[in-house]
Design a protein around this motif. Structure first.
Motif, PDB file in Angstrom:
ATOM      1  N   LEU A  51      37.655  34.170  44.644  1.00  0.00           N
ATOM      2  CA  LEU A  51      36.368  33.479  44.732  1.00  0.00           C
ATOM      3  C   LEU A  51      35.496  33.800  43.516  1.00  0.00           C
ATOM      4  O   LEU A  51      34.840  32.918  42.956  1.00  0.00           O
ATOM      5  N   GLY A  52      35.481  35.066  43.110  1.00  0.00           N
ATOM      6  CA  GLY A  52      34.696  35.453  41.945  1.00  0.00           C
ATOM      7  C   GLY A  52      35.184  34.783  40.679  1.00  0.00           C
ATOM      8  O   GLY A  52      34.385  34.313  39.857  1.00  0.00           O
ATOM      9  N   ILE A  53      36.498  34.737  40.493  1.00  0.00           N
ATOM     10  CA  ILE A  53      37.049  34.074  39.308  1.00  0.00           C
ATOM     11  C   ILE A  53      36.732  32.582  39.342  1.00  0.00           C
ATOM     12  O   ILE A  53      36.400  31.972  38.321  1.00  0.00           O
ATOM     13  N   GLY A  54      36.812  31.998  40.557  1.00  0.00           N
ATOM     14  CA  GLY A  54      36.496  30.575  40.681  1.00  0.00           C
ATOM     15  C   GLY A  54      35.045  30.291  40.308  1.00  0.00           C
ATOM     16  O   GLY A  54      34.748  29.308  39.616  1.00  0.00           O
ATOM     17  N   ILE A  55      34.120  31.145  40.739  1.00  0.00           N
ATOM     18  CA  ILE A  55      32.709  30.964  40.388  1.00  0.00           C
ATOM     19  C   ILE A  55      32.527  31.077  38.879  1.00  0.00           C
ATOM     20  O   ILE A  55      31.793  30.296  38.256  1.00  0.00           O
ATOM     21  N   GLY A  56      33.220  32.050  38.265  1.00  0.00           N
ATOM     22  CA  GLY A  56      33.110  32.218  36.823  1.00  0.00           C
ATOM     23  C   GLY A  56      33.639  31.028  36.051  1.00  0.00           C
ATOM     24  O   GLY A  56      33.027  30.584  35.066  1.00  0.00           O
ATOM     25  N   VAL A  57      34.772  30.494  36.481  1.00  0.00           N
ATOM     26  CA  VAL A  57      35.346  29.329  35.797  1.00  0.00           C
ATOM     27  C   VAL A  57      34.431  28.114  35.944  1.00  0.00           C
ATOM     28  O   VAL A  57      34.190  27.364  34.989  1.00  0.00           O
ATOM     29  N   TYR A  58      33.883  27.934  37.143  1.00  0.00           N
ATOM     30  CA  TYR A  58      32.967  26.805  37.381  1.00  0.00           C
ATOM     31  C   TYR A  58      31.718  26.926  36.507  1.00  0.00           C
ATOM     32  O   TYR A  58      31.232  25.941  35.942  1.00  0.00           O
ATOM     33  N   ALA A  59      31.189  28.158  36.400  1.00  0.00           N
ATOM     34  CA  ALA A  59      30.006  28.372  35.563  1.00  0.00           C
ATOM     35  C   ALA A  59      30.335  28.144  34.093  1.00  0.00           C
ATOM     36  O   ALA A  59      29.526  27.596  33.334  1.00  0.00           O
ATOM     37  N   PHE A  60      31.529  28.540  33.658  1.00  0.00           N
ATOM     38  CA  PHE A  60      31.903  28.374  32.252  1.00  0.00           C
ATOM     39  C   PHE A  60      32.030  26.889  31.902  1.00  0.00           C
ATOM     40  O   PHE A  60      31.618  26.462  30.817  1.00  0.00           O
ATOM     41  N   ILE A 111      27.673  36.554  34.303  1.00  0.00           N
ATOM     42  CA  ILE A 111      28.662  35.923  35.179  1.00  0.00           C
ATOM     43  C   ILE A 111      30.048  36.023  34.537  1.00  0.00           C
ATOM     44  O   ILE A 111      31.043  36.287  35.228  1.00  0.00           O
ATOM     45  N   ILE A 112      30.104  35.842  33.231  1.00  0.00           N
ATOM     46  CA  ILE A 112      31.388  35.977  32.520  1.00  0.00           C
ATOM     47  C   ILE A 112      31.895  37.408  32.609  1.00  0.00           C
ATOM     48  O   ILE A 112      33.086  37.665  32.832  1.00  0.00           O
ATOM     49  N   ILE A 113      30.984  38.402  32.445  1.00  0.00           N
ATOM     50  CA  ILE A 113      31.389  39.811  32.556  1.00  0.00           C
ATOM     51  C   ILE A 113      31.935  40.084  33.961  1.00  0.00           C
ATOM     52  O   ILE A 113      32.982  40.740  34.124  1.00  0.00           O
ATOM     53  N   ALA A 114      31.242  39.575  34.982  1.00  0.00           N
ATOM     54  CA  ALA A 114      31.697  39.767  36.357  1.00  0.00           C
ATOM     55  C   ALA A 114      33.054  39.103  36.576  1.00  0.00           C
ATOM     56  O   ALA A 114      33.920  39.649  37.282  1.00  0.00           O
ATOM     57  N   THR A 115      33.256  37.943  35.984  1.00  0.00           N
ATOM     58  CA  THR A 115      34.542  37.254  36.120  1.00  0.00           C
ATOM     59  C   THR A 115      35.672  38.069  35.489  1.00  0.00           C
ATOM     60  O   THR A 115      36.780  38.161  36.046  1.00  0.00           O
ATOM     61  N   ILE A 116      35.397  38.664  34.343  1.00  0.00           N
ATOM     62  CA  ILE A 116      36.407  39.522  33.695  1.00  0.00           C
ATOM     63  C   ILE A 116      36.742  40.708  34.594  1.00  0.00           C
ATOM     64  O   ILE A 116      37.920  41.086  34.752  1.00  0.00           O
ATOM     65  N   PHE A 117      35.714  41.313  35.204  1.00  0.00           N
ATOM     66  CA  PHE A 117      35.950  42.413  36.136  1.00  0.00           C
ATOM     67  C   PHE A 117      36.828  41.957  37.300  1.00  0.00           C
ATOM     68  O   PHE A 117      37.739  42.681  37.720  1.00  0.00           O
ATOM     69  N   GLN A 118      36.555  40.765  37.821  1.00  0.00           N
ATOM     70  CA  GLN A 118      37.338  40.245  38.944  1.00  0.00           C
ATOM     71  C   GLN A 118      38.796  40.025  38.535  1.00  0.00           C
ATOM     72  O   GLN A 118      39.723  40.305  39.319  1.00  0.00           O
ATOM     73  N   PHE A 119      39.000  39.550  37.325  1.00  0.00           N
ATOM     74  CA  PHE A 119      40.370  39.307  36.854  1.00  0.00           C
ATOM     75  C   PHE A 119      41.148  40.619  36.769  1.00  0.00           C
ATOM     76  O   PHE A 119      42.281  40.717  37.251  1.00  0.00           O
ATOM     77  N   PHE A 120      40.530  41.649  36.161  1.00  0.00           N
ATOM     78  CA  PHE A 120      41.226  42.932  36.048  1.00  0.00           C
ATOM     79  C   PHE A 120      41.390  43.599  37.413  1.00  0.00           C
ATOM     80  O   PHE A 120      42.382  44.307  37.651  1.00  0.00           O
ATOM     81  N   SER A 121      40.431  43.389  38.306  1.00  0.00           N
ATOM     82  CA  SER A 121      40.579  43.913  39.667  1.00  0.00           C
ATOM     83  C   SER A 121      41.795  43.294  40.341  1.00  0.00           C
ATOM     84  O   SER A 121      42.589  44.005  40.981  1.00  0.00           O
ATOM     85  N   PHE A 122      41.944  41.994  40.210  1.00  0.00           N
ATOM     86  CA  PHE A 122      43.100  41.286  40.769  1.00  0.00           C
ATOM     87  C   PHE A 122      44.409  41.833  40.181  1.00  0.00           C
ATOM     88  O   PHE A 122      45.372  42.107  40.915  1.00  0.00           O
ATOM     89  N   TYR A 123      44.416  42.039  38.863  1.00  0.00           N
ATOM     90  CA  TYR A 123      45.614  42.516  38.173  1.00  0.00           C
ATOM     91  C   TYR A 123      45.996  43.927  38.618  1.00  0.00           C
ATOM     92  O   TYR A 123      47.153  44.199  38.972  1.00  0.00           O
ATOM     93  N   TYR A 124      45.032  44.836  38.616  1.00  0.00           N
ATOM     94  CA  TYR A 124      45.340  46.236  38.955  1.00  0.00           C
ATOM     95  C   TYR A 124      45.688  46.385  40.425  1.00  0.00           C
ATOM     96  O   TYR A 124      46.530  47.220  40.793  1.00  0.00           O
ATOM     97  N   LEU A 125      45.088  45.596  41.300  1.00  0.00           N
ATOM     98  CA  LEU A 125      45.403  45.692  42.712  1.00  0.00           C
ATOM     99  C   LEU A 125      46.837  45.244  42.976  1.00  0.00           C
ATOM    100  O   LEU A 125      47.561  45.871  43.764  1.00  0.00           O
ATOM    101  N   LEU A 126      47.247  44.178  42.324  1.00  0.00           N
ATOM    102  CA  LEU A 126      48.631  43.722  42.487  1.00  0.00           C
ATOM    103  C   LEU A 126      49.632  44.757  41.980  1.00  0.00           C
ATOM    104  O   LEU A 126      50.767  44.821  42.462  1.00  0.00           O
ATOM    105  N   ASN A 127      49.211  45.576  41.029  1.00  0.00           N
ATOM    106  CA  ASN A 127      50.102  46.603  40.468  1.00  0.00           C
ATOM    107  C   ASN A 127      49.958  47.952  41.171  1.00  0.00           C
ATOM    108  O   ASN A 127      50.448  48.960  40.658  1.00  0.00           O
TER     109      ASN A 127
END
Length: 796
Positions: A383-392, A407-423
């Motif tokens: 959801l956070g990444i989606g909000i960031g993409v929509y805002a961009f 919002i872009i900074i928060a989106t980057i955080f959400q992306f890395f959160s998604f990546y590290y959680l999957l790993n």
């Protein structure tokens, strides 16, 4: 003869020896009697001291010691300790969450402090009882206590005293022994609990440090289903709610004074903003003209947002649960503020962020990892990444670019959160998700708070420049352009709030906190830098509140009801005094300064007042008299000495009078009461005025009087009760003089009404051929020739 002399000498010698022996015996008897008396007196003193200590012991035992309550408290602390370390000490959770370790650290620190405080009180009670028992034992061991007097009467008294003493000591010693044994049992229980908590703190800190060191390397089975029973808890959500409740409860209890001050600030600021909104509405502004100003659009929500966001930098290290509750309240307040004052696109973004915050709030409460929570974090990431993409994609519609970048900074955080959680990096993934969500919340709230601060200055300028005769226009808000320094401050505030609850930051701050909390002494005075900072902060806050009230008291833009204005101004003045007084007292109390020190300070001030502060105290007392007696109020028209004008403000030491030429004259309150004070509007705003002129001889006076009454009746500012009066006063040199006396509704209308009356009188009299003569004088010049005297000689 010699034998007789010798016999006489022997007899004399025998008599002398007998006298000496008798004297020696009397001496010994007296000495023994004196020694016996001294022993009896000392014995009586010992009996009295024993009686005193027995009475003291009875008082201590009668006062009682809440053994059951303290035992229950220690058992409660032990129960909380066992709950706090569940899954951390002993049989550990397979996934150690940073949130659980942080909450456990807070709980253990609080339990250690409470246990230490309770042990100090137990130790004090134990020392009192033990010291009393030791004094009794030492007195009973005195050898003089067991001396039996020779005198029969004294011996009987001794027997009775000994019997009473033995009875009392036997009774009290048993009770003291039982009490001391009970207290020592409690002390042992407390010491064991304290040792256990200290060991838990060491283990918890070791685990926290280990998790931080392995933040990027340690992998855990994030998506592996676990048996809840193996977690040693019935329900992870129930466990999390209870832990968060305890953390929040302890923080609120320990900082109740600071929380109370925050609530008072919120209420005071909300009242201030409501009054400002009322002023604009009374000036003729419509509600739809105020949408662009947060303070005037939503006063209560604005006050809530501003105080919460600014005061959180004053509160002592709030836990994360407190911070997210405060941020959630700020989010609700900001949503209310932006309801109609923001464009549609940003509103859509904000609604999505608001809903994301609610979901994240639920996830942050959870302290125990399970598979369902992992999927919840991934959903928040998406959801956070989606909000960031929509805002961009629609970045052109975002007017305030600071929102876009964060919002872009928060989106980057959400992306890395998604990546590290999957790993498998659970703690890192949840940490980044939390910071991503609250990055947007904090930046929006802080940015709006800074705008509110600028709006306070803006509306004061609007009120000062407002002209009641001009048509009202929609008010424009604060422009979007800010200086680089503003954005730097915004970044620093955001960064501080994001890292404040981390283990690394706390390790960095703890030495500093320990330093300022360490007691220091100067002579007999003990203090800490923390107390000094608390004192300064409370004084500054009370001064800020007093300044806000002072602004209200000095603002005379709206005068709709004179009586209300008077009462309002007096109450505001008294409120300022009350705020300053309570602020000083609260500052002393918060800083831990005892009342005897305050008494010394007041005494020193009394000496200073006696030598050189009489004038200042006179003005302060005069200010209180003005507030209660009310000889003058805001907007009264007064004359003091040579000064006249309108009362602008009433201060604690001095007051401000605005002259009719526009100058502000500062007059000490003492002079207002000591000089002859003329108040034109104290009882009523009405004033009697008059116009004097004359009409030519031969004028129809009845017609003139009738015309003048008609003019008075037509003027709306002239009162008919009391009835105006027209008097012909005398026959002048060139006219019949008359005077018009009439009452006007308000002192402010005097010159305007007089001008209108003169114009109307001149016009009406001309229309009716009534002449107002001007003064005329005839000058006769007599020219008389001067002839020379006959005796005078001609000039040479």
């Amino acid at each position: 003869m010699d034998s007789i002399v010798k016999e006489i000498g022997i007899k004399n010698r025998i008599n002398q020896l007998m006298l000496e022996s008798k004297a020696e015996n009397e001496k010994k008897a007296r000495q023994e009697k004196y020694i016996n008396y001294q022993k009896v007196q000392k014995q009586n003193r010992i009996f009295n001291l024993i009686e005193l200590e027995v009475q003291n012991a009875k008082f201590l035992l009668t006062r009682g010691y809440a053994y059951k309550d303290i035992t229950a408290e220690i058992h409660q602390l032990k129960e909380w300790e066992e709950f706090a370390v569940k899954g951390i000490v002993g049989k550990k959770f397979r996934v150690m969450t940073d949130r659980n370790l942080s909450s456990t650290s807070i709980l253990l620190d609080e339990l250690l402090k409470r246990t230490s405080n309770r042990l100090k009180k137990i130790s004090v009670e134990n020392q009192q009882l033990s010291r009393t028992q030791e004094k009794i034992d030492s007195l009973v061991a005195e050898k003089n206590l067991y001396y039996v007097p020779i005198d029969s009467v004294a011996r009987e008294i001794y027997r009775l005293q000994s019997l009473k003493m033995n009875t009392d000591i036997n009774l009290i010693s048993e009770r003291l022994k039982n009490a001391v044994d009970s207290i020592q049992t409690l002390e042992i229980m407390g010491d064991q609990l304290k040792f256990k908590i200290e060991s838990d703190i060491i283990e918890n800190d070791r685990l926290r440090k280990l998790e931080v060191d392995q933040l990027f390397t340690k992998k855990v089975p994030v998506f592996e289903r676990l048996d809840i029973k193996k977690l040693m808890i019935e329900d992870p959500l129930t466990f999390s709610l209870k832990t968060n409740y305890l953390v929040l409860y302890f923080y609120l209890i320990n900082n109740k004074n600071s929380i109370l001050m925050m609530l008072i600030l919120i209420i005071g600021t909300a009242v201030y903003f409501k009054l400002q909104k009322r002023k604009f509405l009374d000036l003729g502004y419509e509600k739809n003209m105020l949408f662009n100003i947060y303070i005037l659009n939503s006063p209560i929500a604005t006050a809530l947002l501003a105080v919460l966001n600014l005061y959180q930098f004053v509160l002592p290290m709030p836990p994360l649960i407190f911070s997210i509750i405060a941020w959630t309240i700020s989010t609700i307040a900001l949503t209310i503020m932006m309801w109609k004052s923001i464009n549609t696109f940003i509103w859509k973004i904000w609604v999505a962020i608001f809903l994301l915050n609610l979901v994240a709030f639920f996830d942050i409460i959870i302290l125990i990892h399970f598979v369902g929570e992992s999927f919840l974090i991934l959903a928040i990431n998406c959801l956070g990444i989606g909000i960031g993409v929509y805002a961009f994609k629609n970045r052109a519609q975002i007017q305030r670019k600071v929102y876009f970048w964060y919002i872009i900074i928060a989106t980057i955080f959400q992306f890395f959160s998604f990546y590290y959680l999957l790993n498998g990096h659970y703690n890192l993934g949840k940490f980044l998700m939390t910071k991503a969500v609250y990055t947007i919340i904090v930046v929006f709230s802080l940015y709006s708070t800074f705008i509110i601060v600028k709006e306070i200055n803006l509306i004061s300028k609007i009120l000062e420049a407002d002209d009641e005769d001009e048509p009202k226009k929609t008010l424009n808000g604060i422009p979007h352009q800010f200086t680089l320094g503003f954005y730097l401050i915004l970044f620093l505030c955001w960064f501080l709030l994001m890292i404040r609850n981390t283990y690394t930051f706390q390790n960095f701050v703890d030495p500093f906190r320990n330093t300022i909390s360490e007691p220091r002494s100067i002579g007999n005075i003990t203090f800490t830098f923390e107390n000094i900072l608390t004192f300064i902060v409370v004084i500054l806050l009370s001064s800020f509140l007093a300044r806000v009230v002072s602004f209200l008291a000095s603002d005379n833009q709206i005068i709709k009801n004179k009586n209300k204005t008077k009462n309002f101004g007096s109450w505001l003045f008294l409120s300022r005094i009350t705020i300053v007084t309570l602020g000083v007292l609260l500052a002393f109390a918060s800083a831990g300064i005892p009342l005897d020190k305050i008494t010394l300070i007041i005494s020193a001030l009394g000496v200073g007042i006696g030598f050189g502060m009489q004038s200042l105290v006179n003005n302060l007392i005069s200010g209180l008299i003005i507030a209660f007696e009310k000889p003058v109020s805001l907007d009264d028209i007064i004359e003091v000495g040579t000064q006249s004008g309108k009362m602008k403000s009433i201060g604690i030491r001095s007051s401000v009078v605005t002259t009719f030429d526009g100058a502000d004259v500062i007059i000490p309150n003492g002079e207002l009461l000591n000089q002859n004070l003329t108040n034109w509007t104290l009882g009523s705003s009405s004033r009697r005025s008059e116009i004097r002129f004359g009409v030519a001889y031969g004028t129809d006076l009845e017609l003139t009087k009738k015309l003048l009454f008609e003019i008075l009746e037509k003027n709306e500012n002239v009162l008919m009760k009391p009835m105006p009066a027209i008097w012909f006063t005398r026959f002048g040199d060139s006219s019949i003089d008359l005077v018009l006396k009439y009452w006007i509704s308000h002192f402010d209308f005097d010159n305007e009404t007089r001008s209108e009356m003169i114009i109307a009188i001149d016009k009406t009299l001309k229309e009716n051929n009534i002449v107002i003569p001007f003064s005329q004088q005839d000058i006769h010049i007599i020219n008389k020739e001067i002839e020379p005297e006959p005796d005078s000689e001609p000039e040479i």
